[in-house]
Design a protein around this motif. Structure first.
Motif, PDB file in Angstrom:
ATOM      1  N   LEU A  48       8.013  13.442 -11.093  1.00 27.92           N
ATOM      2  CA  LEU A  48       7.593  12.176 -10.497  1.00 27.92           C
ATOM      3  C   LEU A  48       7.433  12.277  -8.986  1.00 27.92           C
ATOM      4  O   LEU A  48       6.921  11.348  -8.363  1.00 27.92           O
ATOM      5  CB  LEU A  48       8.624  11.082 -10.817  1.00 27.92           C
ATOM      6  N   ILE A  49       7.881  13.382  -8.403  1.00 27.36           N
ATOM      7  CA  ILE A  49       7.834  13.535  -6.947  1.00 27.36           C
ATOM      8  C   ILE A  49       6.387  13.538  -6.464  1.00 27.36           C
ATOM      9  O   ILE A  49       5.521  14.250  -6.995  1.00 27.36           O
ATOM     10  CB  ILE A  49       8.545  14.834  -6.511  1.00 27.36           C
ATOM     11  N   GLY A  50       6.127  12.742  -5.454  1.00 32.20           N
ATOM     12  CA  GLY A  50       4.789  12.690  -4.875  1.00 32.20           C
ATOM     13  C   GLY A  50       3.809  11.826  -5.631  1.00 32.20           C
ATOM     14  O   GLY A  50       2.644  11.721  -5.239  1.00 32.20           O
ATOM     15  N   TYR A  51       4.262  11.167  -6.701  1.00 32.00           N
ATOM     16  CA  TYR A  51       3.359  10.340  -7.501  1.00 32.00           C
ATOM     17  C   TYR A  51       3.106   9.020  -6.777  1.00 32.00           C
ATOM     18  O   TYR A  51       4.028   8.384  -6.270  1.00 32.00           O
ATOM     19  CB  TYR A  51       3.982  10.069  -8.876  1.00 32.00           C
ATOM     20  N   ASP A  52       1.852   8.586  -6.730  1.00 31.88           N
ATOM     21  CA  ASP A  52       1.481   7.330  -6.086  1.00 31.88           C
ATOM     22  C   ASP A  52       1.659   6.192  -7.090  1.00 31.88           C
ATOM     23  O   ASP A  52       0.854   6.034  -8.011  1.00 31.88           O
ATOM     24  CB  ASP A  52       0.030   7.398  -5.605  1.00 31.88           C
ATOM     25  N   PHE A  53       2.705   5.400  -6.914  1.00 32.34           N
ATOM     26  CA  PHE A  53       3.012   4.346  -7.870  1.00 32.34           C
ATOM     27  C   PHE A  53       2.291   3.034  -7.568  1.00 32.34           C
ATOM     28  O   PHE A  53       2.343   2.109  -8.359  1.00 32.34           O
ATOM     29  CB  PHE A  53       4.528   4.090  -7.916  1.00 32.34           C
ATOM     30  N   ASN A  54       1.638   2.940  -6.433  1.00 32.79           N
ATOM     31  CA  ASN A  54       0.942   1.694  -6.091  1.00 32.79           C
ATOM     32  C   ASN A  54      -0.450   1.972  -5.528  1.00 32.79           C
ATOM     33  O   ASN A  54      -0.747   1.660  -4.375  1.00 32.79           O
ATOM     34  CB  ASN A  54       1.762   0.881  -5.085  1.00 32.79           C
ATOM     35  N   PRO A  55      -1.323   2.568  -6.337  1.00 32.62           N
ATOM     36  CA  PRO A  55      -2.681   2.829  -5.859  1.00 32.62           C
ATOM     37  C   PRO A  55      -3.430   1.518  -5.606  1.00 32.62           C
ATOM     38  O   PRO A  55      -3.235   0.539  -6.320  1.00 32.62           O
ATOM     39  CB  PRO A  55      -3.311   3.624  -7.010  1.00 32.62           C
ATOM     40  N   TYR A  56      -4.244   1.492  -4.594  1.00 29.06           N
ATOM     41  CA  TYR A  56      -5.008   0.288  -4.293  1.00 29.06           C
ATOM     42  C   TYR A  56      -6.392   0.686  -3.801  1.00 29.06           C
ATOM     43  O   TYR A  56      -6.594   1.773  -3.272  1.00 29.06           O
ATOM     44  CB  TYR A  56      -4.299  -0.568  -3.233  1.00 29.06           C
ATOM     45  N   TYR A  57      -7.341  -0.229  -3.994  1.00 32.46           N
ATOM     46  CA  TYR A  57      -8.728   0.039  -3.610  1.00 32.46           C
ATOM     47  C   TYR A  57      -9.234  -1.125  -2.784  1.00 32.46           C
ATOM     48  O   TYR A  57      -9.017  -2.295  -3.139  1.00 32.46           O
ATOM     49  CB  TYR A  57      -9.597   0.210  -4.857  1.00 32.46           C
ATOM     50  N   ILE A  58      -9.883  -0.829  -1.681  1.00 29.30           N
ATOM     51  CA  ILE A  58     -10.471  -1.871  -0.851  1.00 29.30           C
ATOM     52  C   ILE A  58     -11.975  -1.912  -1.128  1.00 29.30           C
ATOM     53  O   ILE A  58     -12.691  -0.938  -0.901  1.00 29.30           O
ATOM     54  CB  ILE A  58     -10.210  -1.593   0.641  1.00 29.30           C
ATOM     55  N   PHE A  59     -12.423  -3.043  -1.646  1.00 32.30           N
ATOM     56  CA  PHE A  59     -13.839  -3.190  -1.969  1.00 32.30           C
ATOM     57  C   PHE A  59     -14.675  -3.263  -0.695  1.00 32.30           C
ATOM     58  O   PHE A  59     -14.272  -3.852   0.304  1.00 32.30           O
ATOM     59  CB  PHE A  59     -14.069  -4.475  -2.772  1.00 32.30           C
ATOM     60  N   GLU A  60     -15.845  -2.677  -0.777  1.00 33.24           N
ATOM     61  CA  GLU A  60     -16.823  -2.821   0.295  1.00 33.24           C
ATOM     62  C   GLU A  60     -18.117  -3.334  -0.343  1.00 33.24           C
ATOM     63  O   GLU A  60     -18.984  -2.577  -0.753  1.00 33.24           O
ATOM     64  CB  GLU A  60     -17.057  -1.482   0.994  1.00 33.24           C
ATOM     65  N   ASP A  61     -18.197  -4.661  -0.451  1.00 30.83           N
ATOM     66  CA  ASP A  61     -19.362  -5.263  -1.092  1.00 30.83           C
ATOM     67  C   ASP A  61     -19.595  -6.632  -0.471  1.00 30.83           C
ATOM     68  O   ASP A  61     -19.152  -6.902   0.640  1.00 30.83           O
ATOM     69  CB  ASP A  61     -19.178  -5.346  -2.610  1.00 30.83           C
ATOM     70  N   ASP A  62     -20.272  -7.507  -1.195  1.00 31.23           N
ATOM     71  CA  ASP A  62     -20.683  -8.788  -0.633  1.00 31.23           C
ATOM     72  C   ASP A  62     -19.647  -9.894  -0.832  1.00 31.23           C
ATOM     73  O   ASP A  62     -19.907 -11.043  -0.501  1.00 31.23           O
ATOM     74  CB  ASP A  62     -22.011  -9.226  -1.251  1.00 31.23           C
TER      75      ASP A  62
END
Length: 510
Positions: free
Chosen positions: A146-160
């Motif tokens: 589990l070391i180094g695992y990203d438990f809270n991935p998020y994406y920032i939209f770039e749209d309208d």
């Protein structure tokens, strides 16, 4: 000094580590949909009975080492039961063994272990030391993965879509409408119900038409599964970017879950004075949406813990698993249908209500008139029995939805927009490895029924997919200028959910 050291290393803390191990292993195997905080509740709930057992047997055996050995044996037998049963059923086709028989060897081993600990004169320090080392090693090996695992991935939209978009009420309404967004999980379209289930759904459709709903005959979801479909609709954007973010071979759902928890529809509505309400779905992120002002009909955290339910369903409690959780789930479903129409009376502000209702999706526990069906957690229905059970539950769903809609629209408190969609269609049958065009078509055939406050249907079109639902409605009633996206339909499968294949042609050529 040597006596003290020996007593420390021979203390049977392996019992507590063997308790944590199945929790950690299940967590590691389901990282795609779990978070670190999901480990806490199962461990705390199970820790108390283990402490009581260790202390109790210490007095009974008059030895902490014997107590630890026997409790560890109980833990291993208890949590391996379901896995062994499932593995045997997969390895031996048509294996028919009742739990009354299958549990016997587990009980025999447990009794033999008890008698050994009771009668042996050995101090068992060596075996305790070995078990301590083994349990520490297993925990360490599992945890290092589990070391180094990203438990809270998020994406920032770039749209309208700007989440601070300000509404300007159009002339067609005198005030902001209440908006009800109701997802009926795995509700098939009318054509699929006719073709695959030999069921005519016209009675329910006629009710909707009479009420003023727009009810196109054939509509489509954008994606084949809930977490893709709902994250797309609630953010008014296609989510094919997941492939670049997590990889085409990934099964990780947490990016999608996070985007539902912080979805842009609720952000926009809240910034324009709406109160947002979510109803517990008994599924993943729509149990309790973090950004929502209220989450209603929530079950106890015990029943909403996915990790805990996984553990129980794979333990020696597997035969009574459904009996443990079914009553609370039935109560939750009835709560949603009962409480949802009443929200309008409790808020002076306009409301946005989101209800992801896990019907007519299985397990099939409702009869057509709300009868309670007893479900054997291990029984396997054949395809025709499954279809009949689905239709029965769909009839119950229709009945409850009709009553709910009648209650909502009876009150003229504020104008109302009601959207009834399904996240995807059915899979009767579905060969995920080699799906036919018909299987893909049925899986993506959903429902999309919309009631507008002024009965204006000019902006709605039959081929509109869920990704455009709120773009169209916001433009029509709130003066926004969102681009209407090209309506596309994508298929993938559970093994590679981000391997998107455009199958729009399946719906445009029929």
């Amino acid at each position: 000094m040597s006596i003290t050291t020996n007593s420390k290393i021979s203390f049977p803390f392996h019992s507590f580590l063997f308790l944590f191990l199945p929790i950690l292993v299940l967590f590691r195997g389901n990282l795609a949909q779990l978070y670190l905080e999901d480990l806490v509740l199962p461990f705390l709930l199970l820790l108390i009975p283990i402490i009581l057992l260790v202390v109790g047997f210490s007095f009974f055996f008059r030895s902490s080492t014997k107590s630890g050995l026997f409790v560890s044996l109980m833990i291993i037998l208890f949590f391996s039961y379901g896995h062994i049963f499932h593995s045997l059923n997969e390895a031996i086709i048509n294996l028919q063994i009742s739990h009354a028989i299958f549990v016997v060897p587990f009980l025999v081993i447990c009794i033999l272990g008890f008698l050994y600990c009771l009668k042996t004169k050995r101090k068992l320090n060596n075996i305790t030391l070995i078990l301590n080392v083994v349990s520490i090693t297993l925990i360490a090996v599992t945890a290092t993965q589990l070391i180094g695992y990203d438990f809270n991935p998020y994406y920032i939209f770039e749209d309208d879509v700007d989440t601070s978009t300000q509404f300007h009420l159009t002339d067609s309404l005198g005030e902001y409408p209440d908006i009800y967004y109701i997802i009926l999980d795995e509700y098939a379209g009318s054509k699929t119900l006719n073709d695959a289930f030999d069921y005519d759904n016209s009675e329910f459709i006629n009710f909707l038409n009479t009420t003023g709903f727009n009810t196109p005959l054939q509509t489509q979801s954008n994606y084949f599964v809930s977490f893709l479909s709902l994250s797309s609709t609630l953010n008014m954007q296609y989510v094919n970017f997941y492939t670049d973010e997590v990889g085409v071979d990934s099964k990780d759902r947490r990016l999608s879950h996070n985007l539902m928890h912080d979805n842009r529809i609720m952000q926009i509505l809240e910034s324009n004075g709406y109160s947002t309400i979510n109803f517990d779905s008994n599924w993943g992120p729509t149990n309790a949406i973090k950004i929502a002002d209220q989450n209603l009909c929530e079950k106890s955290p015990v029943f909403n813990s996915e990790l805990l339910t996984m553990m129980i369903s794979s333990s020696m409690l597997k035969p009574v698993y459904t009996d443990l959780f079914l009553p609370a789930d039935r109560e939750r479903v009835l709560c949603v249908f009962s409480e949802l129409p009443e929200i309008q009376f409790e808020s002076e502000k306009p409301i946005f209500v989101f209800a992801h209702i896990m019907l007519p999706h299985g397990p099939y526990v409702w009869g057509p008139n709300g009868e309670h069906k007893k479900i054997d957690s291990l029984s396997m229905l054949d395809i025709e029995e499954d279809k009949k059970a689905y239709v029965d539950q769909l009839k119950f769903t229709n009945k409850m939805v009709q009553e709910m809609i009648e209650k909502i629209i009876d009150e003229k408190k504020r104008p109302k927009i009601i959207i009834i969609q399904s996240d995807h269609g059915t899979a009767f049958p579905m060969d995920w490895e080699n799906p036919t065009e018909k299987m893909k078509h049925d899986r993506l055939s959903n429902i999309n029924y919309i009631l507008l406050p002024d009965k204006n249907k000019n902006s709605l079109y039959d081929t509109m997919t869920p990704v455009n639902t709120f773009r169209v409605l916001f433009n029509d009633y709130f003066g926004t200028n969102f681009e209407i996206l090209e309506d596309r339909v994508f298929f993938s499968d559970y093994e590679k959910p981000y391997n998107f294949i455009d199958v729009t042609h399946l719906f445009r050529d029929v």
